[in-house]
Design a protein around this motif. Structure first.
Motif, short mmCIF file in Angstrom:
data_model
loop_
_atom_site.label_atom_id
_atom_site.label_comp_id
_atom_site.label_asym_id
_atom_site.label_seq_id
_atom_site.Cartn_x
_atom_site.Cartn_y
_atom_site.Cartn_z
N ASP A 67 0.84 -1.20 0.00
CA ASP A 67 0.00 0.00 0.00
C ASP A 67 0.87 1.25 0.00
N ALA A 68 1.86 1.27 0.89
CA ALA A 68 2.74 2.44 1.01
C ALA A 68 3.47 2.71 -0.30
N GLY A 69 3.96 1.68 -0.93
CA GLY A 69 4.69 1.86 -2.19
C GLY A 69 3.82 2.40 -3.31
N TYR A 70 2.66 1.82 -3.50
CA TYR A 70 1.76 2.29 -4.56
C TYR A 70 1.30 3.73 -4.30
N LEU A 71 0.96 4.02 -3.05
CA LEU A 71 0.51 5.38 -2.73
C LEU A 71 1.63 6.39 -2.90
N ALA A 72 2.86 6.01 -2.58
CA ALA A 72 4.00 6.91 -2.78
C ALA A 72 4.15 7.25 -4.26
N HIS A 73 3.93 6.28 -5.13
CA HIS A 73 4.03 6.54 -6.57
C HIS A 73 2.92 7.48 -7.04
N ILE A 74 1.72 7.30 -6.52
CA ILE A 74 0.63 8.21 -6.88
C ILE A 74 0.96 9.63 -6.43
N LEU A 75 1.46 9.77 -5.21
CA LEU A 75 1.82 11.10 -4.71
C LEU A 75 2.94 11.72 -5.54
N GLU A 76 3.91 10.91 -5.93
CA GLU A 76 4.99 11.43 -6.78
C GLU A 76 4.45 11.88 -8.14
N ASP A 77 3.55 11.09 -8.72
CA ASP A 77 2.95 11.48 -10.00
C ASP A 77 2.29 12.84 -9.90
N VAL A 78 1.59 13.09 -8.80
CA VAL A 78 0.78 14.30 -8.65
C VAL A 78 1.59 15.50 -8.18
N PHE A 79 2.47 15.30 -7.20
CA PHE A 79 3.11 16.44 -6.53
C PHE A 79 4.60 16.62 -6.83
#
Length: 150
Positions: free
Chosen positions: A135-147
């Motif tokens: 979960d942490a890894g996937y969410l970190a990638h989403i946050l990187e994509d956005v911010f």
């Protein structure tokens, strides 16, 4: 389990061309919150002053309004600029109980494209041990994509 690949594509499509951080946070919080029944509170605490977080866009019940970097899971994530995966919030020293129903928590730091910490992304669950490193890894990638950076 969350379909993170679809979630990542959905978020990317929704925020395409947007650069306002609050609008981006609102969209991410909404999409992530509704992607998984484990997520009972999903949102951002924004860095508003040195070592101080204030609640930002979120989904779920009320959140704490102000969190210093010296307190709680969110403060620890901000102070260390490191993801906090907490399977049992009652065992976390200094945990702040914004909602008494929260049993586990996942908090990720959020940086802008310049590498400046701008927020933490907090997900609470009423279930114990609800989150994984996946979960942490996937969410970190989403946050990187956005911010910006991870």
């Amino acid at each position: 389990m969350t379909d993170y690949n679809t979630l990542r594509k959905t978020v990317a499509a929704l925020v395409d061309g947007e650069d306002d951080p609050v609008s981006l946070m609102a969209t991410v919080a909404c999409e992530v919150h509704h992607a998984d029944a484990r997520f009972h509170w999903t949102g951002f605490y924004r860095v508003v002053a040195p070592e101080l977080l204030k609640v930002g866009p979120y989904q779920g019940g009320h959140g704490c309004l102000v969190i210093p970097f010296t307190r709680g899971v969110c403060g620890t994530a901000a102070r260390l600029e490191k993801t906090q995966l907490v399977p049992d919030v009652d065992a976390f020293p200094g945990h702040i109980a914004c909602a008494s129903s929260t049993r586990s928590e996942l908090v990720l730091p959020v940086w802008n494209k310049s590498g400046q910490l701008i927020a933490v992304f907090d997900i609470d669950s009423d279930l114990p041990d609800a989150f994984t490193q996946e979960d942490a890894g996937y969410l970190a990638h989403i946050l990187e994509d956005v911010f910006g950076k991870i």
